[in-house]
Design a protein around this motif. Structure first.
Motif, PDB file in Angstrom:
ATOM      1  N   ARG A 192       0.858  -1.180   0.000  1.00  0.00           N
ATOM      2  CA  ARG A 192       0.000   0.000   0.000  1.00  0.00           C
ATOM      3  C   ARG A 192       0.897   1.234   0.000  1.00  0.00           C
ATOM      4  O   ARG A 192       1.821   1.346   0.799  1.00  0.00           O
ATOM      5  CB  ARG A 192      -0.908   0.030   1.223  1.00  0.00           C
ATOM      6  CG  ARG A 192      -2.011  -1.026   1.220  1.00  0.00           C
ATOM      7  CD  ARG A 192      -2.946  -0.796   2.395  1.00  0.00           C
ATOM      8  NE  ARG A 192      -3.608   0.515   2.289  1.00  0.00           N
ATOM      9  CZ  ARG A 192      -4.098   1.174   3.340  1.00  0.00           C
ATOM     10  NH1 ARG A 192      -3.994   0.669   4.557  1.00  0.00           N
ATOM     11  NH2 ARG A 192      -4.696   2.344   3.169  1.00  0.00           N
ATOM     12  N   ILE A 193       0.603   2.181  -0.895  1.00  0.00           N
ATOM     13  CA  ILE A 193       1.394   3.396  -1.004  1.00  0.00           C
ATOM     14  C   ILE A 193       0.470   4.610  -0.947  1.00  0.00           C
ATOM     15  O   ILE A 193      -0.533   4.669  -1.663  1.00  0.00           O
ATOM     16  CB  ILE A 193       2.208   3.442  -2.311  1.00  0.00           C
ATOM     17  CG1 ILE A 193       3.185   2.271  -2.383  1.00  0.00           C
ATOM     18  CG2 ILE A 193       2.966   4.753  -2.425  1.00  0.00           C
ATOM     19  CD1 ILE A 193       4.062   2.288  -3.613  1.00  0.00           C
ATOM     20  N   ALA A 194       0.844   5.562  -0.100  1.00  0.00           N
ATOM     21  CA  ALA A 194       0.105   6.812   0.003  1.00  0.00           C
ATOM     22  C   ALA A 194       0.949   7.939  -0.580  1.00  0.00           C
ATOM     23  O   ALA A 194       2.130   8.064  -0.251  1.00  0.00           O
ATOM     24  CB  ALA A 194      -0.232   7.111   1.463  1.00  0.00           C
ATOM     25  N   THR A 195       0.365   8.737  -1.472  1.00  0.00           N
ATOM     26  CA  THR A 195       1.070   9.856  -2.085  1.00  0.00           C
ATOM     27  C   THR A 195       0.110  11.039  -2.213  1.00  0.00           C
ATOM     28  O   THR A 195      -1.082  10.938  -1.887  1.00  0.00           O
ATOM     29  CB  THR A 195       1.591   9.497  -3.491  1.00  0.00           C
ATOM     30  OG1 THR A 195       0.478   9.440  -4.408  1.00  0.00           O
ATOM     31  CG2 THR A 195       2.333   8.166  -3.490  1.00  0.00           C
ATOM     32  N   GLU A 206      -1.042   0.538 -11.945  1.00  0.00           N
ATOM     33  CA  GLU A 206      -0.723  -0.366 -13.053  1.00  0.00           C
ATOM     34  C   GLU A 206       0.431  -1.296 -12.689  1.00  0.00           C
ATOM     35  O   GLU A 206       0.531  -2.406 -13.226  1.00  0.00           O
ATOM     36  CB  GLU A 206      -0.343   0.451 -14.296  1.00  0.00           C
ATOM     37  CG  GLU A 206      -1.456   1.351 -14.805  1.00  0.00           C
ATOM     38  CD  GLU A 206      -0.988   2.236 -15.937  1.00  0.00           C
ATOM     39  OE1 GLU A 206       0.158   2.033 -16.407  1.00  0.00           O
ATOM     40  OE2 GLU A 206      -1.757   3.115 -16.373  1.00  0.00           O
ATOM     41  N   GLU A 207       1.307  -0.848 -11.764  1.00  0.00           N
ATOM     42  CA  GLU A 207       2.439  -1.670 -11.326  1.00  0.00           C
ATOM     43  C   GLU A 207       2.066  -2.631 -10.208  1.00  0.00           C
ATOM     44  O   GLU A 207       2.929  -3.338  -9.686  1.00  0.00           O
ATOM     45  CB  GLU A 207       3.590  -0.770 -10.861  1.00  0.00           C
ATOM     46  CG  GLU A 207       4.184   0.104 -11.952  1.00  0.00           C
ATOM     47  CD  GLU A 207       4.924  -0.698 -13.002  1.00  0.00           C
ATOM     48  OE1 GLU A 207       5.246  -1.877 -12.737  1.00  0.00           O
ATOM     49  OE2 GLU A 207       5.193  -0.156 -14.097  1.00  0.00           O
ATOM     50  N   GLY A 208       0.783  -2.661  -9.826  1.00  0.00           N
ATOM     51  CA  GLY A 208       0.319  -3.633  -8.838  1.00  0.00           C
ATOM     52  C   GLY A 208       0.294  -3.142  -7.413  1.00  0.00           C
ATOM     53  O   GLY A 208       0.022  -3.926  -6.490  1.00  0.00           O
ATOM     54  N   PHE A 209       0.549  -1.868  -7.192  1.00  0.00           N
ATOM     55  CA  PHE A 209       0.502  -1.322  -5.827  1.00  0.00           C
ATOM     56  C   PHE A 209      -0.925  -0.891  -5.497  1.00  0.00           C
ATOM     57  O   PHE A 209      -1.712  -0.522  -6.382  1.00  0.00           O
ATOM     58  CB  PHE A 209       1.438  -0.120  -5.697  1.00  0.00           C
ATOM     59  CG  PHE A 209       2.896  -0.473  -5.823  1.00  0.00           C
ATOM     60  CD1 PHE A 209       3.567  -1.087  -4.779  1.00  0.00           C
ATOM     61  CD2 PHE A 209       3.584  -0.196  -6.997  1.00  0.00           C
ATOM     62  CE1 PHE A 209       4.913  -1.414  -4.894  1.00  0.00           C
ATOM     63  CE2 PHE A 209       4.928  -0.519  -7.122  1.00  0.00           C
ATOM     64  CZ  PHE A 209       5.590  -1.137  -6.067  1.00  0.00           C
ATOM     65  N   ARG A 210      -1.257  -0.916  -4.221  1.00  0.00           N
ATOM     66  CA  ARG A 210      -2.536  -0.398  -3.740  1.00  0.00           C
ATOM     67  C   ARG A 210      -2.311   1.065  -3.393  1.00  0.00           C
ATOM     68  O   ARG A 210      -1.752   1.379  -2.353  1.00  0.00           O
ATOM     69  CB  ARG A 210      -3.021  -1.204  -2.540  1.00  0.00           C
ATOM     70  CG  ARG A 210      -3.402  -2.643  -2.881  1.00  0.00           C
ATOM     71  CD  ARG A 210      -3.646  -3.469  -1.650  1.00  0.00           C
ATOM     72  NE  ARG A 210      -2.390  -3.740  -0.937  1.00  0.00           N
ATOM     73  CZ  ARG A 210      -2.324  -4.152   0.328  1.00  0.00           C
ATOM     74  NH1 ARG A 210      -3.429  -4.300   1.031  1.00  0.00           N
ATOM     75  NH2 ARG A 210      -1.157  -4.389   0.880  1.00  0.00           N
ATOM     76  N   HIS A 211      -2.768   1.930  -4.254  1.00  0.00           N
ATOM     77  CA  HIS A 211      -2.373   3.335  -4.228  1.00  0.00           C
ATOM     78  C   HIS A 211      -3.518   4.218  -3.745  1.00  0.00           C
ATOM     79  O   HIS A 211      -4.607   4.207  -4.305  1.00  0.00           O
ATOM     80  CB  HIS A 211      -1.942   3.762  -5.641  1.00  0.00           C
ATOM     81  CG  HIS A 211      -1.441   5.158  -5.724  1.00  0.00           C
ATOM     82  ND1 HIS A 211      -1.497   5.905  -6.879  1.00  0.00           N
ATOM     83  CD2 HIS A 211      -0.869   5.965  -4.784  1.00  0.00           C
ATOM     84  CE1 HIS A 211      -0.970   7.095  -6.658  1.00  0.00           C
ATOM     85  NE2 HIS A 211      -0.597   7.160  -5.404  1.00  0.00           N
ATOM     86  N   GLY A 212      -3.246   4.995  -2.690  1.00  0.00           N
ATOM     87  CA  GLY A 212      -4.203   5.986  -2.208  1.00  0.00           C
ATOM     88  C   GLY A 212      -3.586   7.363  -2.256  1.00  0.00           C
ATOM     89  O   GLY A 212      -2.378   7.520  -2.074  1.00  0.00           O
ATOM     90  N   THR A 213      -4.405   8.376  -2.525  1.00  0.00           N
ATOM     91  CA  THR A 213      -3.883   9.733  -2.654  1.00  0.00           C
ATOM     92  C   THR A 213      -4.675  10.715  -1.799  1.00  0.00           C
ATOM     93  O   THR A 213      -5.837  10.479  -1.451  1.00  0.00           O
ATOM     94  CB  THR A 213      -3.937  10.216  -4.113  1.00  0.00           C
ATOM     95  OG1 THR A 213      -5.305  10.302  -4.529  1.00  0.00           O
ATOM     96  CG2 THR A 213      -3.180   9.275  -5.022  1.00  0.00           C
ATOM     97  N   VAL A 214      -4.013  11.836  -1.498  1.00  0.00           N
ATOM     98  CA  VAL A 214      -4.670  12.994  -0.904  1.00  0.00           C
ATOM     99  C   VAL A 214      -4.379  14.188  -1.804  1.00  0.00           C
ATOM    100  O   VAL A 214      -3.340  14.237  -2.472  1.00  0.00           O
ATOM    101  CB  VAL A 214      -4.167  13.275   0.531  1.00  0.00           C
ATOM    102  CG1 VAL A 214      -4.683  12.229   1.501  1.00  0.00           C
ATOM    103  CG2 VAL A 214      -2.645  13.332   0.587  1.00  0.00           C
TER     104      VAL A 214
END
Length: 285
Positions: A192-195, A206-214
């Motif tokens: 999981r990545i937050a940016t 697209e690279e398979g990460f679980r991506h959340g943003t603010v």
């Protein structure tokens, strides 16, 4: 935990001989097999050379070879004291400060500082981040003089694991083609990545990460457990250190400073161990 202070330092390392003995002990041990004759024994300290001699065949071992002290003309105790200074500050040690503290030339102080920064980065290493913990990623813009409106700041990508380590790397551009490969190199697949909402981070899904943003533009800084507060805290420490201590850092040498601040940040929960870790991590033959 009692802090290791300056009095304790000089009691432990009163002179160059004490420093050299420590270096010999951590790199080779007190008793060792001679690389030349193969006989086991305790090597004797030589009086006129910074080396130890095999009691059987007289073969010499130079403990400073292969370390940041190799070929130095600066007393070893001053190097050790410089290491001590680097581990008892939050914002770094300038060349001018090293010059005053060590009583050396500015050129020598500059070299000592950069060798120590490279060594700190080497000791820190780079473990993969993420997995079970959330990872935060963000870009910062460091340095630059902005002559005639030109933005010549260096782009730095920071990746931090919550309650874990940070990795900071200078990259050629803020574009995704430079951001994404760095994240792939330092973050475990599927994490999981937050940016923030920057376009450079959009390919993460697209690279398979679980991506959340603010959306910082919309003054949104937290959405559930999605935020970049930890990497922002690292940027604050780094920028205060550079502007307050070093004033300005060139793009050429910025990676060394990033390694230094990484090491201290990653040891933030055990700051009393930083000095001993550096003293124990010299490469073994």
């Amino acid at each position: 935990m009692a802090r290791f202070g300056i009095q304790q330092f000089f009691k432990r390392f009163p002179d160059d001989d004490a420093c050299l003995d420590h270096l010999m002990k951590v790199r080779y041990g007190e008793v060792l097999d001679c690389p030349k004759c193969g006989k086991r024994g305790k090597f004797a300290r030589l009086t006129k050379v910074l080396a130890y001699s095999c009691p059987s065949c007289g073969h010499h071992i130079h403990p400073m070879e292969g370390t940041i002290f190799e070929r130095t003309h600066t007393p070893l105790q001053k190097w050790f004291y410089a290491l001590f200074l680097f581990t008892t500050t939050r914002h770094g040690v300038s060349s001018r400060e090293l010059q005053r503290q060590l009583g050396v030339t500015l050129k020598t102080a500059w070299r000592i500082g950069h060798e120590i920064r490279k060594y700190m980065a080497e000791v820190d290493g780079d473990d993969l981040l993420g997995g079970k913990r959330v990872v935060e990623a963000d870009k910062a813009f460091i340095g630059g003089k902005d002559k005639r409106g030109q933005d010549d700041k260096t782009v730095v990508l920071g990746i931090v694991e919550r309650n874990g380590d940070v990795v900071a790397r200078a990259i050629p551009s803020k574009e995704a083609q430079f951001v994404i490969p760095r994240i792939l190199a330092h973050v475990k697949p599927g994490s999981r990545i937050a940016t923030d909402e920057a376009k450079a981070f959009k390919p993460l899904i697209e690279e398979g990460f679980r991506h959340g943003t603010v959306s910082h533009r919309a003054k949104e800084y937290v959405r559930g457990d999605v935020h970049t507060n930890n990497i922002e805290a690292f940027w604050a420490i780094l920028k205060r250190g550079i502007s307050g201590c070093h004033i300005w850092v060139s793009p050429q040498h910025l990676p060394k400073y990033l390694g230094e601040f990484e090491f201290r940040f990653n040891m933030r929960k055990q700051p009393h161990l930083m000095f001993d870790l550096l003293l124990a991590a010299f490469p073994r033959p």
